[in-house]
Design an enzyme around this catalytic site. Structure first.
Site, PDB file in Angstrom:
ATOM      1  N   SER A 124       0.841  -1.205   0.000  1.00 33.56           N
ATOM      2  CA  SER A 124       0.000   0.000   0.000  1.00 33.56           C
ATOM      3  C   SER A 124       0.869   1.245   0.000  1.00 33.56           C
ATOM      4  O   SER A 124       1.960   1.247   0.590  1.00 33.56           O
ATOM      5  CB  SER A 124      -0.860  -0.015   1.272  1.00 33.56           C
ATOM      6  OG  SER A 124      -1.453   1.241   1.486  1.00 33.56           O
ATOM      7  N   TYR A 148      -1.918  -1.538  10.763  1.00 33.06           N
ATOM      8  CA  TYR A 148      -2.161  -2.017   9.389  1.00 33.06           C
ATOM      9  C   TYR A 148      -0.987  -1.644   8.485  1.00 33.06           C
ATOM     10  O   TYR A 148      -0.423  -2.480   7.778  1.00 33.06           O
ATOM     11  CB  TYR A 148      -3.469  -1.428   8.831  1.00 33.06           C
ATOM     12  CG  TYR A 148      -3.579  -1.596   7.331  1.00 33.06           C
ATOM     13  CD1 TYR A 148      -3.854  -2.834   6.767  1.00 33.06           C
ATOM     14  CD2 TYR A 148      -3.367  -0.515   6.461  1.00 33.06           C
ATOM     15  CE1 TYR A 148      -3.911  -3.002   5.393  1.00 33.06           C
ATOM     16  CE2 TYR A 148      -3.426  -0.666   5.085  1.00 33.06           C
ATOM     17  CZ  TYR A 148      -3.695  -1.915   4.555  1.00 33.06           C
ATOM     18  OH  TYR A 148      -3.748  -2.081   3.186  1.00 33.06           O
ATOM     19  N   LYS A 152       2.164  -3.981   6.365  1.00 31.86           N
ATOM     20  CA  LYS A 152       2.566  -3.923   4.952  1.00 31.86           C
ATOM     21  C   LYS A 152       4.070  -3.675   4.846  1.00 31.86           C
ATOM     22  O   LYS A 152       4.766  -4.326   4.059  1.00 31.86           O
ATOM     23  CB  LYS A 152       1.794  -2.808   4.230  1.00 31.86           C
ATOM     24  CG  LYS A 152       0.294  -3.102   4.094  1.00 31.86           C
ATOM     25  CD  LYS A 152       0.046  -4.328   3.258  1.00 31.86           C
ATOM     26  CE  LYS A 152      -1.396  -4.753   3.263  1.00 31.86           C
ATOM     27  NZ  LYS A 152      -1.636  -6.067   2.664  1.00 31.86           N
TER      28      LYS A 152
HETATM   29  P1  NAD Z   1     -10.868  -7.283   0.818  1.00 33.17           P
HETATM   30  O1  NAD Z   1     -11.117  -7.320   2.274  1.00 33.17           O
HETATM   31  O2  NAD Z   1     -12.023  -7.030  -0.079  1.00 33.17           O
HETATM   32  O3  NAD Z   1     -10.181  -8.658   0.354  1.00 33.17           O
HETATM   33  C1  NAD Z   1      -9.314  -9.377   1.186  1.00 33.17           C
HETATM   34  C2  NAD Z   1      -9.758 -10.829   1.139  1.00 33.17           C
HETATM   35  O4  NAD Z   1      -8.886 -11.618   1.946  1.00 33.17           O
HETATM   36  C3  NAD Z   1     -11.172 -11.050   1.665  1.00 33.17           C
HETATM   37  O5  NAD Z   1     -11.915 -11.805   0.737  1.00 33.17           O
HETATM   38  C4  NAD Z   1     -10.957 -11.837   2.974  1.00 33.17           C
HETATM   39  O6  NAD Z   1     -12.034 -12.715   3.218  1.00 33.17           O
HETATM   40  C5  NAD Z   1      -9.646 -12.532   2.691  1.00 33.17           C
HETATM   41  N1  NAD Z   1      -8.844 -12.885   3.864  1.00 33.17           N
HETATM   42  C6  NAD Z   1      -8.412 -12.085   4.870  1.00 33.17           C
HETATM   43  N2  NAD Z   1      -7.653 -12.774   5.737  1.00 33.17           N
HETATM   44  C7  NAD Z   1      -7.578 -14.048   5.264  1.00 33.17           C
HETATM   45  C8  NAD Z   1      -6.942 -15.229   5.701  1.00 33.17           C
HETATM   46  N3  NAD Z   1      -6.208 -15.259   6.815  1.00 33.17           N
HETATM   47  N4  NAD Z   1      -7.071 -16.345   4.955  1.00 33.17           N
HETATM   48  C9  NAD Z   1      -7.799 -16.343   3.817  1.00 33.17           C
HETATM   49  N5  NAD Z   1      -8.446 -15.258   3.358  1.00 33.17           N
HETATM   50  C10 NAD Z   1      -8.333 -14.121   4.071  1.00 33.17           C
HETATM   51  O7  NAD Z   1      -9.697  -6.233   0.567  1.00 33.17           O
HETATM   52  P2  NAD Z   1      -9.135  -5.624  -0.787  1.00 33.17           P
HETATM   53  O8  NAD Z   1      -9.503  -4.191  -0.823  1.00 33.17           O
HETATM   54  O9  NAD Z   1      -9.468  -6.488  -1.912  1.00 33.17           O
HETATM   55  O10 NAD Z   1      -7.574  -5.690  -0.471  1.00 33.17           O
HETATM   56  C11 NAD Z   1      -6.762  -6.754  -0.908  1.00 33.17           C
HETATM   57  C12 NAD Z   1      -5.349  -6.538  -0.403  1.00 33.17           C
HETATM   58  O11 NAD Z   1      -4.867  -5.289  -0.883  1.00 33.17           O
HETATM   59  C13 NAD Z   1      -5.222  -6.491   1.112  1.00 33.17           C
HETATM   60  O12 NAD Z   1      -4.015  -7.106   1.493  1.00 33.17           O
HETATM   61  C14 NAD Z   1      -5.168  -5.006   1.409  1.00 33.17           C
HETATM   62  O13 NAD Z   1      -4.502  -4.715   2.601  1.00 33.17           O
HETATM   63  C15 NAD Z   1      -4.416  -4.492   0.195  1.00 33.17           C
HETATM   64  N6  NAD Z   1      -4.674  -3.072  -0.089  1.00 33.17           N
HETATM   65  C16 NAD Z   1      -5.958  -2.641  -0.256  1.00 33.17           C
HETATM   66  C17 NAD Z   1      -6.214  -1.294  -0.491  1.00 33.17           C
HETATM   67  C18 NAD Z   1      -7.637  -0.791  -0.671  1.00 33.17           C
HETATM   68  O14 NAD Z   1      -7.839   0.399  -0.587  1.00 33.17           O
HETATM   69  N7  NAD Z   1      -8.637  -1.618  -0.918  1.00 33.17           N
HETATM   70  C19 NAD Z   1      -5.145  -0.411  -0.600  1.00 33.17           C
HETATM   71  C20 NAD Z   1      -3.850  -0.875  -0.446  1.00 33.17           C
HETATM   72  C21 NAD Z   1      -3.624  -2.217  -0.188  1.00 33.17           C
HETATM   73  C1  UD1 Z   2      -6.923   4.968   3.676  1.00 32.02           C
HETATM   74  C2  UD1 Z   2      -5.977   4.444   4.710  1.00 32.02           C
HETATM   75  C3  UD1 Z   2      -4.751   3.878   4.037  1.00 32.02           C
HETATM   76  C4  UD1 Z   2      -5.139   2.816   3.026  1.00 32.02           C
HETATM   77  C5  UD1 Z   2      -6.111   3.436   2.016  1.00 32.02           C
HETATM   78  C6  UD1 Z   2      -6.583   2.410   1.058  1.00 32.02           C
HETATM   79  C7  UD1 Z   2      -6.414   5.888   6.650  1.00 32.02           C
HETATM   80  C8  UD1 Z   2      -5.833   6.906   7.579  1.00 32.02           C
HETATM   81  N1  UD1 Z   2      -5.619   5.507   5.640  1.00 32.02           N
HETATM   82  O1  UD1 Z   2      -6.275   5.992   2.985  1.00 32.02           O
HETATM   83  O2  UD1 Z   2      -3.892   3.307   4.996  1.00 32.02           O
HETATM   84  O3  UD1 Z   2      -4.011   2.305   2.339  1.00 32.02           O
HETATM   85  O4  UD1 Z   2      -7.240   3.951   2.734  1.00 32.02           O
HETATM   86  O5  UD1 Z   2      -7.440   2.973   0.118  1.00 32.02           O
HETATM   87  O6  UD1 Z   2      -7.516   5.422   6.846  1.00 32.02           O
HETATM   88  N2  UD1 Z   2     -12.465  11.423   3.364  1.00 32.02           N
HETATM   89  C9  UD1 Z   2     -13.476  12.286   3.712  1.00 32.02           C
HETATM   90  N3  UD1 Z   2     -14.636  11.771   4.209  1.00 32.02           N
HETATM   91  C10 UD1 Z   2     -14.837  10.433   4.370  1.00 32.02           C
HETATM   92  C11 UD1 Z   2     -13.794   9.545   4.001  1.00 32.02           C
HETATM   93  C12 UD1 Z   2     -12.614  10.081   3.511  1.00 32.02           C
HETATM   94  O7  UD1 Z   2     -13.329  13.506   3.592  1.00 32.02           O
HETATM   95  O8  UD1 Z   2     -15.918  10.034   4.851  1.00 32.02           O
HETATM   96  C13 UD1 Z   2     -11.208  11.962   2.787  1.00 32.02           C
HETATM   97  C14 UD1 Z   2      -9.961  11.651   3.579  1.00 32.02           C
HETATM   98  O9  UD1 Z   2      -9.729  12.629   4.553  1.00 32.02           O
HETATM   99  C15 UD1 Z   2      -8.899  11.603   2.468  1.00 32.02           C
HETATM  100  C16 UD1 Z   2      -9.656  11.109   1.249  1.00 32.02           C
HETATM  101  O10 UD1 Z   2     -11.041  11.365   1.519  1.00 32.02           O
HETATM  102  O11 UD1 Z   2      -8.435  12.900   2.203  1.00 32.02           O
HETATM  103  C17 UD1 Z   2      -9.467   9.627   0.985  1.00 32.02           C
HETATM  104  O12 UD1 Z   2      -9.761   8.908   2.181  1.00 32.02           O
HETATM  105  P1  UD1 Z   2      -9.828   7.304   2.213  1.00 32.02           P
HETATM  106  O13 UD1 Z   2     -10.685   6.826   1.109  1.00 32.02           O
HETATM  107  O14 UD1 Z   2     -10.186   6.909   3.611  1.00 32.02           O
HETATM  108  O15 UD1 Z   2      -8.357   6.838   1.871  1.00 32.02           O
HETATM  109  P2  UD1 Z   2      -6.936   7.282   2.509  1.00 32.02           P
HETATM  110  O16 UD1 Z   2      -7.105   8.158   3.676  1.00 32.02           O
HETATM  111  O17 UD1 Z   2      -6.088   7.764   1.406  1.00 32.02           O
END
Ligand code: NAD
Ligand code: UD1
Length: 331
Positions: A124, A148, A152
């Site tokens: 991330s 969290y 990572k």
């Molecule tokens: P998500 O929660 O939709 O998907 C994660 C999946 O992993 C889920 O289906 C959950 O059931 C499964 N899971 C969790 N722990 C498990 C375990 N121990 N064994 C088997 N399955 C397990 O999340 P996502 O948004 O698809 O994110 C996927 C990955 O990307 C995660 O590692 C997350 O931290 C990373 N990531 C997500 C974002 C974001 O904004 N969505 C941003 C940066 C990184």
């Molecule tokens: C968040 C996580 C980050 C993660 C990322 C994944 C935090 C502090 N950080 O980031 O670790 O990797 O999600 O996508 O939670 N905002 C509003 N109102 C809301 C929600 C968000 O104004 O109800 C604003 C936030 O202040 C920010 C932007 O929207 O400026 C994006 O927020 P968000 O979607 O939560 O993502 P990140 O903060 O970038």
């Protein structure tokens, strides 16, 4: 190739499974469904018109993981499985450290045991901390503000050390910026449990009338309009980024930003959403959210140079597709 996709029933994983199938790979999904639904598997199969193998397995359980590698000839692993709620990670840190780090170690161990040398990891942009934008892969990482983010950074470190000690082990550490949007079919998308923490799912719930109004966290940041700036990336582009990373793996551990390189403020995103979908999104300005940074966007040139990948979808498409999914989705 036969790819083991952990967390493949989740938001990013499900879109990536479709991209993998469309690129001609076969897919084994290992997911314990702790944050996803079984019917997503059927939707993946319907959209991709292809079969997948689904195993309801917790990838922190070493024996269960061993059984997968023993029964299937795995060519590579994409490790999405993880817990991702920042606030929750502060409340239950041990659960986060255990789930996110033990899963990485057990999968890496199985790869070593079974001679699997391709590994792609979901990291991330949060690992950059409050750095100077645009974030570039060569920057020193700053501490994150929550467990969290630390999981990572630590998983990246563990995989890098393993790759350094075992040069044949090829790892791509993919630092995602802010994934949004959904598959254009509207069948799969982001469906967080409870009240969303992230901006786009909150906006779609407001548009749907499930939540009254958006709270904009602060309008006094040093940004274009005072609201927080982020690099929103369409989940379909992110999915393609995984296929590109897998196809271009090389020995050692390599970090890639997956972002668009474009910053969008909260108010710009609200405006784009209203324009894309002809729906009003009521909002109010409230205090800053603790732990937030002003700006976060990628220097995305390394992925372009080395993987031949760039994000293609614009913010209007992201808003349109996020809404297409949400308006048909039953909680
Ligand atoms: P998500 O929660 O939709 O998907 C994660 C999946 O992993 C889920 O289906 C959950 O059931 C499964 N899971 C969790 N722990 C498990 C375990 N121990 N064994 C088997 N399955 C397990 O999340 P996502 O948004 O698809 O994110 C996927 C990955 O990307 C995660 O590692 C997350 O931290 C990373 N990531 C997500 C974002 C974001 O904004 N969505 C941003 C940066 C990184
Ligand atoms: C968040 C996580 C980050 C993660 C990322 C994944 C935090 C502090 N950080 O980031 O670790 O990797 O999600 O996508 O939670 N905002 C509003 N109102 C809301 C929600 C968000 O104004 O109800 C604003 C936030 O202040 C920010 C932007 O929207 O400026 C994006 O927020 P968000 O979607 O939560 O993502 P990140 O903060 O970038």
């Amino acid at each position: 190739m036969k790819i083991l996709v952990t967390g493949g029933a989740g938001y990013i994983g499900s879109h990536t499974c479709i991209a993998l199938l469309e690129a001609g790979h076969s897919v084994i999904i290992a997911d314990n469904l702790c944050n996803s639904r079984r019917d997503t598997i059927d939707k993946i199969i319907n959209i991709a018109e292809n079969e997948v193998t689904f195993l309801e397995i917790d990838v922190t359980e070493e024996q269960a993981v061993d059984v997968i590698f023993n029964n299937y000839k795995v060519d590579g692993v994409i490790h999405f499985a993880g817990l991702k709620a920042v606030g929750e990670s502060v409340d239950i840190p041990l659960t986060y450290y255990y789930n996110n780090i033990v899963s990485t170690m057990i999968l890496a161990k199985a790869c070593q045991k079974y001679g699997v040398n391709r590994f792609v990891f979901s990291s991330s942009a949060t690992v950059y901390g409050d750095n100077i934008v645009p974030f570039v892969e060569t920057m020193d990482l700053l501490p994150t503000t929550n467990p969290y983010g630390e999981t990572k950074a630590m998983s990246e470190r563990i995989l890098t050390d393993i790759a350094n000690a075992n040069p044949e082990f090829s790892v791509a550490l993919l630092r995602y910026f802010n994934p949004v949007g959904a598959h254009e079919s509207g069948l799969i998308g982001e469906a967080p449990n409870g009240i969303p923490n992230n901006l786009m799912p909150y906006v779609t719930k407001v548009a749907k009338g499930k939540l009254e109004k958006l709270r904009v966290f602060g309008n006094d940041y040093p940004t274009v309009d005072g609201t927080g700036v982020r690099d929103y990336i369409h989940v379909l582009d992110l999915a393609e980024g995984h296929v590109a990373a897998l196809d271009n793996l090389k020995e050692g551990a390599h970090v890639y930003n997956l972002g668009t390189g474009q910053g969008t403020s909260v108010l710009e995103l609200v405006k784009a959403f209203e324009e894309a979908n002809s729906i009003k999104v009521p909002y109010e300005i409230v205090d800053r959210r603790p732990g937030d940074i002003a700006s976060c966007y990628a220097d995305a040139s390394k992925a372009k140079r080395e993987l031949g990948w760039t994000a293609k979808h614009d913010i209007i498409t992201m808003c349109r597709d996020a809404w297409s999914f949400e308006k048909n989705y039953e909680d």
